[in-house]
Design a protein around this motif. Structure first.
Motif, PDB file in Angstrom:
ATOM      1  N   ARG A 238       0.644  -1.373   0.046  1.00  0.00           N
ATOM      2  CA  ARG A 238      -0.037   0.166   0.170  1.00  0.00           C
ATOM      3  C   ARG A 238       0.814   1.209  -0.146  1.00  0.00           C
ATOM      4  O   ARG A 238       0.525   2.106  -0.723  1.00  0.00           O
ATOM      5  CB  ARG A 238      -0.855   0.205   1.383  1.00  0.00           C
ATOM      6  N   ALA A 239       1.941   1.262   0.820  1.00  0.00           N
ATOM      7  CA  ALA A 239       2.719   2.415   0.888  1.00  0.00           C
ATOM      8  C   ALA A 239       3.612   2.666  -0.380  1.00  0.00           C
ATOM      9  O   ALA A 239       4.101   3.835  -0.620  1.00  0.00           O
ATOM     10  CB  ALA A 239       3.745   2.302   2.077  1.00  0.00           C
ATOM     11  N   ALA A 240       3.571   1.781  -0.968  1.00  0.00           N
ATOM     12  CA  ALA A 240       4.396   1.995  -2.459  1.00  0.00           C
ATOM     13  C   ALA A 240       3.426   2.245  -3.534  1.00  0.00           C
ATOM     14  O   ALA A 240       4.029   2.512  -4.788  1.00  0.00           O
ATOM     15  CB  ALA A 240       5.077   0.479  -2.899  1.00  0.00           C
ATOM     16  N   GLY A 241       2.325   2.612  -3.100  1.00  0.00           N
ATOM     17  CA  GLY A 241       1.083   3.162  -4.133  1.00  0.00           C
ATOM     18  C   GLY A 241       0.661   2.059  -4.985  1.00  0.00           C
ATOM     19  O   GLY A 241      -0.097   2.480  -6.056  1.00  0.00           O
ATOM     20  N   ILE A 242       0.673   0.759  -4.489  1.00  0.00           N
ATOM     21  CA  ILE A 242       0.215  -0.246  -5.412  1.00  0.00           C
ATOM     22  C   ILE A 242      -0.994  -0.870  -5.004  1.00  0.00           C
ATOM     23  O   ILE A 242      -1.295  -0.996  -3.617  1.00  0.00           O
ATOM     24  CB  ILE A 242       1.145  -1.208  -5.436  1.00  0.00           C
ATOM     25  N   VAL A 243      -2.251  -0.790  -6.013  1.00  0.00           N
ATOM     26  CA  VAL A 243      -3.404  -1.438  -5.268  1.00  0.00           C
ATOM     27  C   VAL A 243      -3.468  -2.596  -6.273  1.00  0.00           C
ATOM     28  O   VAL A 243      -3.969  -2.782  -7.468  1.00  0.00           O
ATOM     29  CB  VAL A 243      -4.505  -0.728  -5.976  1.00  0.00           C
ATOM     30  N   PRO A 244      -3.063  -3.933  -5.914  1.00  0.00           N
ATOM     31  CA  PRO A 244      -3.117  -5.067  -6.371  1.00  0.00           C
ATOM     32  C   PRO A 244      -4.424  -5.628  -6.955  1.00  0.00           C
ATOM     33  O   PRO A 244      -5.431  -5.178  -6.276  1.00  0.00           O
ATOM     34  CB  PRO A 244      -2.375  -6.220  -5.641  1.00  0.00           C
ATOM     35  N   SER A 245      -4.678  -6.328  -7.912  1.00  0.00           N
ATOM     36  CA  SER A 245      -5.985  -7.262  -8.119  1.00  0.00           C
ATOM     37  C   SER A 245      -6.617  -8.032  -7.248  1.00  0.00           C
ATOM     38  O   SER A 245      -7.587  -8.457  -7.180  1.00  0.00           O
ATOM     39  CB  SER A 245      -5.986  -7.558  -9.594  1.00  0.00           C
ATOM     40  N   ALA A 246      -5.427  -8.693  -6.108  1.00  0.00           N
ATOM     41  CA  ALA A 246      -5.881  -9.459  -5.287  1.00  0.00           C
ATOM     42  C   ALA A 246      -4.694  -9.574  -4.149  1.00  0.00           C
ATOM     43  O   ALA A 246      -3.512  -9.250  -4.751  1.00  0.00           O
ATOM     44  CB  ALA A 246      -6.068 -11.014  -5.728  1.00  0.00           C
ATOM     45  N   LEU A 247      -4.904  -9.497  -3.178  1.00  0.00           N
ATOM     46  CA  LEU A 247      -3.906  -9.807  -1.826  1.00  0.00           C
ATOM     47  C   LEU A 247      -4.681 -10.432  -0.769  1.00  0.00           C
ATOM     48  O   LEU A 247      -5.345  -9.854   0.024  1.00  0.00           O
ATOM     49  CB  LEU A 247      -3.309  -8.261  -1.292  1.00  0.00           C
ATOM     50  N   GLU A 248      -4.237 -11.629  -0.817  1.00  0.00           N
ATOM     51  CA  GLU A 248      -4.834 -12.863   0.212  1.00  0.00           C
ATOM     52  C   GLU A 248      -3.723 -13.431   1.080  1.00  0.00           C
ATOM     53  O   GLU A 248      -2.734 -13.735   0.765  1.00  0.00           O
ATOM     54  CB  GLU A 248      -5.715 -13.771  -0.588  1.00  0.00           C
ATOM     55  N   LEU A 249      -4.182 -13.610   2.558  1.00  0.00           N
ATOM     56  CA  LEU A 249      -3.606 -14.415   3.430  1.00  0.00           C
ATOM     57  C   LEU A 249      -4.117 -15.619   3.764  1.00  0.00           C
ATOM     58  O   LEU A 249      -5.380 -15.767   3.907  1.00  0.00           O
ATOM     59  CB  LEU A 249      -3.404 -13.134   4.641  1.00  0.00           C
ATOM     60  N   VAL A 250      -3.346 -16.623   3.603  1.00  0.00           N
ATOM     61  CA  VAL A 250      -3.973 -17.987   4.288  1.00  0.00           C
ATOM     62  C   VAL A 250      -2.565 -18.463   5.213  1.00  0.00           C
ATOM     63  O   VAL A 250      -1.625 -18.472   4.889  1.00  0.00           O
ATOM     64  CB  VAL A 250      -3.930 -18.667   3.117  1.00  0.00           C
ATOM     65  N   ASP A 251      -3.109 -18.889   6.261  1.00  0.00           N
ATOM     66  CA  ASP A 251      -2.239 -19.432   7.378  1.00  0.00           C
ATOM     67  C   ASP A 251      -1.907 -20.858   7.309  1.00  0.00           C
ATOM     68  O   ASP A 251      -3.003 -21.541   6.459  1.00  0.00           O
ATOM     69  CB  ASP A 251      -2.464 -18.968   8.789  1.00  0.00           C
ATOM     70  N   ARG A 252      -1.224 -21.234   8.126  1.00  0.00           N
ATOM     71  CA  ARG A 252      -0.791 -22.801   8.213  1.00  0.00           C
ATOM     72  C   ARG A 252      -1.998 -23.634   8.404  1.00  0.00           C
ATOM     73  O   ARG A 252      -2.160 -24.660   7.827  1.00  0.00           O
ATOM     74  CB  ARG A 252       0.411 -22.953   9.166  1.00  0.00           C
ATOM     75  N   HIS A 253      -2.896 -23.354   9.408  1.00  0.00           N
ATOM     76  CA  HIS A 253      -3.848 -24.081   9.819  1.00  0.00           C
ATOM     77  C   HIS A 253      -4.739 -24.257   8.655  1.00  0.00           C
ATOM     78  O   HIS A 253      -5.225 -25.349   8.293  1.00  0.00           O
ATOM     79  CB  HIS A 253      -4.461 -23.331  11.002  1.00  0.00           C
TER      80      HIS A 253
END
Length: 457
Positions: A238-253
């Motif tokens: 975000r700070a770099a000025g980028i708005v990705p078309s998706a940004l998702e987090l998935v954890d180990r569980h």
């Protein structure tokens, strides 16, 4: 008697009283949200039939609980004892796709992915894409203002609803909104309906805005040792000025649960996976995302060169919730915080898990600050359920303390009513109730949901 009167205005095949079927339509997917036993299920096929149902319910003073596919996670479609459940799952027509005006007109029972496929045949695209898109319906998506993976860049359902046909709480069949690109005639009543969870009207038709088919996406992935580090990577993007078309987090569980179910082999190398996509041609934006991952402490980060591998990673993201359900009851959170405070919120979620000795898995639309902690409890363990509920309440309180909201896309339903009261305060809640009373003066439309009314258990 209500049932007899319904038979006078509907074909017999629209009316269902089989107890087993009624039980299957009595609630959505929300854990621990109360529900009652409906008197009858009605499955209309036309707007006129919906109007006839609502008018008969008005005549008898019987609550109407509208329902789409039942994929909701807040109890918004849960039945009250003695109510009429009105399911729109037989209203499945894609009535129109206009490539010139870039709009589609659909009935509420159209499945999200089916609409997207129909639009693709015309070189068009309907962006909102909740994880339940293979099953959830457009009517339900509108009722909860659903979001999804690509909404970090392209917005949520509200941004695409141009017009609606609804049946009001007084039994009128009316059209709201417009088909034109611009229009400010009167109040935005169509917008008011989006996210109202069936408490202000029953949706019978939706006109949605479409986009041109977009360019192919580049996928980047990063492995992290903690959710906080992944949150710092998202903040850096975000700070770099980028708005990705998706940004998702998935954890180990989540990854381990998907692996145990589908044997995809994804959980061996990382505690947390961050998945990003860019639909900006040239690859420069994807390269900056990889750099942000690395600077935030990724143990591995790269742009995928294998489309099948990239699709498998995002498929795992969509499968995370049903995979975890196989392990036991899952209480799903839906808080949203300002994007720069995502690392802090993720740290607080970890603390809530420790404080209450509760297993919390994490998936998140991390690019727009919408986090979905998934609280997992063993079946039949009442003490674990109490601890999970306490952790749930702490997470809501933490999100509000950080200037966030109790629900980003799942809706208030029943589970988030206490949090909504804290978020809005008495004066604003009174405004909501005034709107409800004006549009549903007899209180028959999904009573007890969102802003008030007793809930029968």
């Amino acid at each position: 008697m209500l049932i007899d009167d319904l038979h006078t205005v509907l074909p017999d095949d629209r009316i269902v009283r089989d107890p087993d079927v009624l039980r299957s339509y009595a609630h959505d997917e929300a854990e621990w949200a109360p529900y009652g036993e409906p008197a009858v299920l009605v499955r209309p096929r036309t707007a006129d039939e919906v109007q006839a149902i609502v008018r008969q319910c008005l005549k008898h003073g019987t609550p109407v609980v509208p329902r789409g596919a039942g994929t909701g996670l807040s109890g918004g479609a849960n039945a009250l004892g003695g109510c009429v459940v009105l399911a729109t799952d037989r209203m499945t027509a894609v009535k129109e796709i206009d490539p010139v005006e870039r709009l589609a007109v659909v009935e509420p029972g159209v499945v999200n992915d089916d609409l997207r496929a129909a639009c693709a045949e015309h070189g068009l695209w309907y962006p909102p894409d909740p994880a339940s898109s293979p099953w959830s319906t457009i009517g339900g998506n509108v009722a909860t203002n659903a979001g999804g993976v690509c909404c970090v860049k392209y917005g949520v359902t509200r941004d695409y609803v141009l017009g609606l046909q609804i049946v009001t709480g007084t039994g009128e069949l009316v059209r709201l909104g417009r088909r034109t690109a611009k229009g400010v005639a009167g109040y935005d009543l169509a917008g008011l309906m989006v996210g109202s969870e069936g408490t202000l009207g029953v949706i019978t038709e939706i006109t949605v805005r479409l986009r041109a088919k977009r360019a192919p996406e580049a996928t980047v992935a990063g492995y992290f040792d903690s959710t906080v580090a992944a949150g710092e990577a998202a903040a850096a993007i975000r700070a770099a000025g980028i708005v990705p078309s998706a940004l998702e987090l998935v954890d180990r569980h989540c990854l381990a649960a998907v692996d145990a179910w589908k044997n995809m082999g994804l959980s061996a190398d990382a505690n947390v996976v961050l998945l990003g996509r860019s639909d900006v041609p040239g690859g420069q934006e994807a390269a900056v995302m990889v750099e942000c991952f690395e600077k935030a402490g990724a143990t591995w980060a790269a742009q995928s060169t294998d489309e099948a591998e990239a699709d498998a990673l995002f498929a795992a993201r969509r499968l995370a919730y049903p995979a975890l359900e196989r392990l036991g009851p899952v209480l799903t959170e839906d808080v949203c915080v300002p994007t720069h405070l995502v690392p802090e919120m993720l740290a607080r979620i970890d603390l809530a898990a420790q404080r209450h000795n509760t297993q919390i898995a994490n998936i998140a639309h991390i690019g727009d600050g919408n986090l979905h902690p998934l609280l997992i409890t063993p079946s039949g363990d009442d003490d674990a359920q109490r601890r999970a509920q306490a952790a749930f309440d702490d997470i809501v309180a933490d999100a509000l303390e950080l200037g966030g909201t109790v629900t980003g896309e799942h809706g208030v339903g029943l589970l988030k009513r206490p949090g909504l009261e804290k978020e809005l305060g008495p004066a604003v809640l009174d405004l909501h109730r005034a709107v409800k009373n004006a549009l549903d003066p007899h209180g028959i439309l999904n009573p007890g949901k969102v802003v008030g009314g007793p809930v029968q258990r």
